[in-house]
Design a protein around this motif. Structure first.
Motif, short mmCIF file in Angstrom:
data_model
loop_
_atom_site.label_atom_id
_atom_site.label_comp_id
_atom_site.label_asym_id
_atom_site.label_seq_id
_atom_site.Cartn_x
_atom_site.Cartn_y
_atom_site.Cartn_z
N GLY A 1 -19.90 22.50 2.09
CA GLY A 1 -18.85 22.94 3.01
C GLY A 1 -17.52 22.28 2.69
N LEU A 2 -17.56 20.99 2.38
CA LEU A 2 -16.33 20.26 2.08
C LEU A 2 -15.68 20.80 0.81
CD1 LEU A 2 -17.53 16.62 2.87
CD2 LEU A 2 -16.09 18.07 4.29
N SER A 3 -16.50 21.07 -0.21
CA SER A 3 -15.88 21.59 -1.43
C SER A 3 -15.31 22.98 -1.19
CB SER A 3 -16.85 21.64 -2.62
OG SER A 3 -18.12 21.24 -2.27
N PHE A 4 -15.97 23.71 -0.32
CA PHE A 4 -15.44 25.01 0.06
C PHE A 4 -14.05 24.84 0.69
CE2 PHE A 4 -15.38 29.27 1.55
CZ PHE A 4 -16.36 29.93 0.84
N GLY A 5 -13.96 23.82 1.55
CA GLY A 5 -12.68 23.54 2.20
C GLY A 5 -11.60 23.19 1.20
N ILE A 6 -11.95 22.38 0.20
CA ILE A 6 -10.97 22.01 -0.81
C ILE A 6 -10.50 23.24 -1.56
CG2 ILE A 6 -10.56 20.66 -2.90
CD1 ILE A 6 -12.83 18.80 -1.90
N LEU A 7 -11.47 24.09 -1.88
CA LEU A 7 -11.13 25.32 -2.60
C LEU A 7 -10.14 26.15 -1.79
CD1 LEU A 7 -11.82 26.85 -5.18
CD2 LEU A 7 -13.48 28.16 -3.85
N ILE A 8 -10.42 26.28 -0.49
CA ILE A 8 -9.51 27.04 0.36
C ILE A 8 -8.12 26.40 0.33
CG2 ILE A 8 -8.98 27.69 2.75
CD1 ILE A 8 -12.01 27.94 3.18
N SER A 9 -8.10 25.07 0.41
CA SER A 9 -6.81 24.38 0.47
C SER A 9 -6.01 24.55 -0.81
CB SER A 9 -7.01 22.90 0.75
OG SER A 9 -7.45 22.25 -0.42
N THR A 10 -6.68 24.85 -1.93
CA THR A 10 -5.91 25.01 -3.16
C THR A 10 -5.27 26.38 -3.24
OG1 THR A 10 -7.82 25.78 -4.40
CG2 THR A 10 -7.35 23.42 -4.50
N ILE A 11 -5.73 27.31 -2.40
CA ILE A 11 -5.15 28.65 -2.51
C ILE A 11 -4.21 29.01 -1.36
CG2 ILE A 11 -6.84 29.71 -4.04
CD1 ILE A 11 -8.39 30.65 -1.70
N VAL A 12 -4.16 28.21 -0.30
CA VAL A 12 -3.23 28.55 0.77
C VAL A 12 -2.23 27.41 0.99
CG1 VAL A 12 -4.87 30.03 1.97
CG2 VAL A 12 -4.68 27.64 2.63
N ASP A 13 -1.10 27.77 1.63
CA ASP A 13 -0.05 26.79 1.86
C ASP A 13 0.16 26.49 3.34
OD1 ASP A 13 0.66 26.37 -0.78
OD2 ASP A 13 1.80 28.23 -0.82
N LYS A 14 -0.42 27.33 4.18
CA LYS A 14 -0.16 27.14 5.60
C LYS A 14 -1.47 26.91 6.34
CE LYS A 14 4.23 29.24 6.54
NZ LYS A 14 4.56 30.48 5.82
N MET B 1 -24.76 25.82 -6.24
CA MET B 1 -23.55 26.36 -5.62
C MET B 1 -22.55 25.24 -5.35
SD MET B 1 -24.95 29.03 -2.80
CE MET B 1 -25.23 30.75 -3.21
N THR B 2 -23.07 24.13 -4.83
CA THR B 2 -22.20 23.00 -4.51
C THR B 2 -21.49 22.51 -5.76
OG1 THR B 2 -23.80 22.39 -2.83
CG2 THR B 2 -22.13 20.77 -3.37
N LEU B 3 -22.26 22.34 -6.80
CA LEU B 3 -21.69 21.86 -8.06
C LEU B 3 -20.60 22.80 -8.54
CD1 LEU B 3 -22.29 19.45 -9.93
CD2 LEU B 3 -23.46 21.09 -11.43
N PHE B 4 -20.91 24.09 -8.47
CA PHE B 4 -19.95 25.10 -8.90
C PHE B 4 -18.65 24.98 -8.10
CE2 PHE B 4 -18.25 29.41 -8.17
CZ PHE B 4 -17.90 29.74 -9.47
N LEU B 5 -18.80 24.87 -6.79
CA LEU B 5 -17.61 24.77 -5.93
C LEU B 5 -16.82 23.51 -6.20
CD1 LEU B 5 -18.84 26.07 -2.47
CD2 LEU B 5 -17.03 27.01 -3.87
N ILE B 6 -17.53 22.39 -6.41
CA ILE B 6 -16.83 21.14 -6.68
C ILE B 6 -16.03 21.25 -7.97
CG2 ILE B 6 -17.14 18.72 -7.34
CD1 ILE B 6 -19.40 18.56 -5.35
N VAL B 7 -16.67 21.76 -9.00
CA VAL B 7 -15.98 21.89 -10.29
C VAL B 7 -14.79 22.82 -10.15
CG1 VAL B 7 -16.18 22.77 -12.64
CG2 VAL B 7 -18.00 21.35 -11.66
N LEU B 8 -15.03 23.96 -9.48
CA LEU B 8 -13.97 24.94 -9.33
C LEU B 8 -12.79 24.36 -8.55
CD1 LEU B 8 -13.38 27.93 -9.97
CD2 LEU B 8 -14.16 28.47 -7.66
#
Lengths: 369, 246, 303
Positions: free
Chosen positions: A263-276, A348-355
């Motif tokens: 979930g946390l890596s998912f959150g990081i991924l989201i944060s890299t694509i949005v600004d607000k 999946m987690t590994l993939f998300l973290i790397v991405l």
């Protein structure tokens, strides 16, 4: 009113609002319309045929011939039932007694046990209901054939794991699944995006901190907070809803940690694509809440949905997590039953973290002004 | 010749709990004047401004804006215009839509708005820009348009918050010329700003410090009185000693 | 070795050119100002210098290190203060400072002497949340945070925007003090009058440099004789001046109008003409061009 008109203009110029306005209801309708099926289709069941005579054979054929069931396993002994259920695929086991035919003619009736995996109470009731129905139909044909007496097949329904069909056996693991991913993804994405919005990210980036240090620094507190949350939910489940964890607590916690990390890596991924921040919140909810609720098998069994939903759900982490914690919590399954799902989730987690680590830039990305 | 007063403030006091934000302010602003309202952060400038705009009521004292008492803020609001550096026009709306919205808010019908809108665009040499999104306009043009829009309902007083800070020198000159022209038509221009070189353009300025008015006169008279070369120096001289620990 | 060497820096965003072929150098220990309006490209240029953006073209080095390829080594030597003060509003003054000290691998104690003159002024409020500070105090805290790791160069993007005049004066005094410590400082501002505080300045407009020099030489570069004309009715004065054939480009400037006279026309003649137009008592006197006058002249040349 000038002011109303202005608001309309804002909305029509803003593609995102439009998508939310019209896209979400349409998507919901589609998902609900197809995903929410309360009838039964192709449920996997197993038979334990101690009789092996023509009555049991005919009954098995009848079950197999219906659209409701697929007999995907034949068991040899009673001891196999527990393990079968822990694997998760089989929804019910139909047990035919030894010398069924003889008993039927001798005593006029025989008892067939239907043992359902009641960790999913809804499915369990459906499966037992439909099975009993097929048996009753068969009984009726028998009654016509045999004129002496009234031979009846009596279905004996047993709810395995959850004898009283408590619905919270289903929803507590579901809630954990949903809450954990939402919370951990939301907290990290919002907290990182907030730094972007307030301009503090600029200074963090200029500092000698490496990206992984920034990420770990942002994620670690939420990891522990989420873990703490799991423990609170479990304690509440135990004390308030009287739902003990049947499997290993250590295993459960370890799986939760993996899932939180995801979930946390998912959150990081989201944060890299949005600004607000608002966008981070919208994306998290749109991307995780609906699919998590509907396509995880939390409430509605995936087997009942069209095949395409099954495929889509395969890329949804909640689906795999629910297939891990439900057996552990309710069926007392050990790691040997959930290692496959765990592996998928870890992948999946590994993939998300790397991405997300790759997308997390050491510089600012500026949009064209 | 007695000049007409459009803002009259007598012993204005505004308290928030035990904190006195405005302490017995008394001043007048005349018709067609460009009046500069200066003060350090927390000097009580914003509080006083809010009262003059009808957004807040005085604790005591008498405030009249455009002949209306501050206890009837709705009436005041109809007679004033407001433009701030931060917010002025909606970026995702076109020039026309912004003007129509603004006119609509002040209760004008499309019939009244349309000819005036064309007139406004012509005066700014904006003809043909009507359907352009504000987003696509250069900063300087936006600023000028925002000012024209703030005057669209022909207010008696227009309040400007740091109107020309951060704009390029050419646009800035054009903007001040618009302000002069507005004042020459008898509209009072009330300017609040942190930037003392903006203050130099005003007819009269007042400097607030710790809730009080500490200076009020023309920029040149004040410079002479305090023996400084600029309003900036003057301001620092007046406002600094009081705020050792502010 | 110069603190900054920039050659032909260009930054494009789609079709917009934010920074257009900018070259400059800043000596060690220099206080160098970029003066220009909003949208001139100051922020983009500073982000490039702070290793935050890779320019579309050109090359820039800080202390001989390239900001693109050597950004890791450079980052510990840069103190960067972005336009919006970069503070955690929900942390206290002290917590903010501590945090920035930690991420740069130092402690408040270690470099306290450097920030002391600034931090002393906000220290009484060290338990207050940064979001509740006034603009001037936020500015000082942000500067303390940018200084805490003893950088060799300070990159300050519009540090005086939105801050009152008293705080701004104090801020420039602080910068002068830091310069004496040998720290190189580049600072940007839209306020022309602040140019005089710098050793050298670059005037920037629409991504292009209009000129680089000391403030004094920039002012002297004004090519013509400049007069200030004043009269209580400035609007009529402006219109009248515009109609006079002897007058070139009259521009409102504070409480007077700055004019240049055509072919060395006689100012007394202009005064008479104004009187003829009903503006008796108008005063015309030669004046020293300010940075803004030069900026205007350079801008008009560009066009």
């Amino acid at each position: 009113m000038a002011f109303v008109r202005k608001e309309f203009l804002h909305i029509f110029r803003d593609v995102r609002t439009l998508v939310i306005l019209f896209g979400i209801p349409a998507a919901q309708l589609l998902i609900f319309g197809y995903a929410v099926r309360t009838d039964l289709k192709n449920a996997s069941i197993a038979v334990l045929d101690n009789a092996r005579d023509n009555v049991s054979n005919e009954l098995i054929n009848k079950l197999e011939a219906s659209d409701f069931f697929t007999i995907s396993n034949r068991l040899d002994s009673f001891d196999e039932i527990d393990a079968t259920f822990k694997k998760g695929k089989i929804k019910a086991v139909v047990v035919f007694p030894a010398e069924m035919s003889a008993t039927l003619t001798r005593e006029g009736h025989a008892t067939v046990s239907i043992i359902a995996d009641a960790s999913e109470p809804n499915t369990a009731s459906l499966v037992t209901g439909y099975t009993s129905g097929i048996m009753n139909d068969y009984s009726a044909t028998l009654t016509k054939q045999i004129t002496s007496g009234l031979p009846v097949i009596i279905p004996d329904v047993r709810m395995y794991f959850n004898p009283n069909l408590e619905s919270h056996f289903m929803f507590i693991p579901g809630i954990i699944t949903l809450v954990l991913i939402l919370l951990s993804a939301l907290l990290t994405s919002v907290s990182i995006v907030r730094e972007k919005e307030f301009g503090t990210m600029e200074v963090l980036l200029v500092s000698p901190l490496k990206p992984w240090q920034i990420i770990v620094g942002k994620v670690a507190p939420y990891f522990f907070l989420s873990l703490f949350n799991v423990i609170i939910i479990l304690l509440m489940a135990w004390f308030v809803f009287k739902l003990p964890v049947r499997g290993s607590i250590a295993l459960l916690i370890a799986e939760c940690m993996l899932y939180i990390l995801m979930g946390l890596s998912f959150g990081i991924l989201i944060s890299t694509i949005v600004d607000k921040m608002e966008n981070a919140i919208i994306i998290t909810f749109m991307g995780l809440l609906l699919p998590g609720l509907l396509l995880s098998g939390f409430i509605f069994p995936i087997e009942n949905m069209p095949k395409i939903y099954d495929y889509v759900s395969m890329i949804m982490p909640p689906r795999w997590f629910i297939e891990i914690i439900r057996p552990i919590m309710i069926k007392g399954a050990g790691f040997e039953y959930v290692w496959k799902e765990t592996l998928i989730l870890a992948g999946m987690t590994l993939f998300l973290i790397v991405l997300s680590a790759r997308k997390f830039k050491v510089r600012l990305e500026e949009n064209a002004r | 010749m007695e000049r007409e007063k459009v803002i009259e403030v007598r012993d204005l006091v505004k308290r928030f709990g035990s904190f006195t934000a405005n302490d017995r302010l008394t001043f007048d602003v005349y018709r067609g004047e460009i009046f500069g309202f200066l003060g350090a952060n927390g000097a009580g400038k914003t509080t006083a401004m809010r009262i003059l705009c009808g957004l807040s009521r005085p604790t005591s004292g008498k405030v009249t804006v455009a002949g209306i008492d501050s206890h009837r803020p709705e009436e005041i609001k109809k007679r004033i215009g407001y433009m701030s550096q931060r917010f002025s026009l909606y970026e995702d709306l076109t020039v026309n839509e912004n003007i129509e919205l603004y006119g609509g808010i002040y209760g004008m019908t499309m019939k009244e708005i349309r000819p005036r809108r064309e007139e406004l665009l012509r005066r700014l040499s904006f003809t043909g820009y009507g359907n352009t999104l504000i987003l696509a306009l250069p900063l300087g043009l936006r600023q000028k348009l925002a000012f024209a829009v703030a005057l669209f309902h022909e207010p008696e007083i227009v309040f400007l918050d740091e109107p020309t800070s951060g704009v390029d020198p050419v646009t800035r000159r054009q903007f001040w010329e618009m302000i002069y022209e507005t004042a020459s038509r008898g509209i009072t221009v009330f300017v609040t700003t942190h930037y003392m070189d903006e203050a130099e353009y005003c007819d009269r300025i007042t400097i607030m410090s710790e809730g009080r008015i500490v200076a009020l006169d023309t920029p040149s008279a004040l410079r002479q009185q305090y023996g400084t070369a600029s309003v900036e120096e003057l301001f620092v001289k007046i406002a600094r000693p009081q705020r050792i620990n502010a | 070795m110069n603190a900054i060497e920039a050659y032909n820096i260009t930054q494009r965003y789609g079709r917009v050119t934010a920074v257009d072929d900018v070259s400059f150098s800043v000596g060690e220990g220099e206080l160098f100002g970029f003066i220009g309006p909003d949208g001139a490209g100051k922020t983009t240029l500073f982000r490039i210098a702070a290793t935050l953006i890779i320019p579309s073209g050109g090359r820039i080095t800080l202390f001989g290190l390239n900001v693109v390829s050597n950004f890791r080594e450079l980052r510990s030597q840069i103190g960067y203060m972005p336009g919006r003060f970069s503070l955690y509003h929900d942390l206290t003054v002290e917590e903010n400072l501590n945090f920035y000290a930690t991420i740069f691998g130092t402690t408040i104690k270690e470099n306290y002497h450097l920030i002391e003159p600034i931090y002393k002024q906000i220290e009484p409020f060290k338990k207050r949340q940064a979001g509740r500070l006034s603009g001037g105090m936020k500015q000082k805290l942000a500067l303390s945070c940018a200084l805490i790791h003893k950088p060799r160069i300070l990159i300050l993007d519009e540090p005086t925007t939105g801050v009152d005049a008293v705080s701004r004066t104090e801020f420039w005094e602080i910068l002068a003090g830091l310069k004496n410590e040998g720290i190189t400082i580049i600072v940007s501002t839209p306020y022309m009058d602040e140019a005089l505080r710098c050793d050298r300045i670059a005037l920037i407009q629409e991504g292009k440099l209009l000129g680089i020099d000391t403030p004094a030489r920039i002012r002297n570069s004004y090519s013509r004789k400049l007069y200030a004309v004043s009269h209580p009715d400035r609007y009529r004065l402006l219109l009248a001046l515009r109609s006079l054939p002897q007058v070139v480009s009259p521009e409102p400037f504070g409480d007077s109008v700055h004019v240049v006279l055509r072919d060395d026309a006689d100012p007394a003649e202009v005064k008479r003409a104004l009187e003829g137009a009903g503006l008796s008592g108008a005063i015309i006197a030669e004046t020293v061009p300010g940075i803004e006058d030069v900026f205007l002249e350079l801008m008009q040349k560009e066009v």
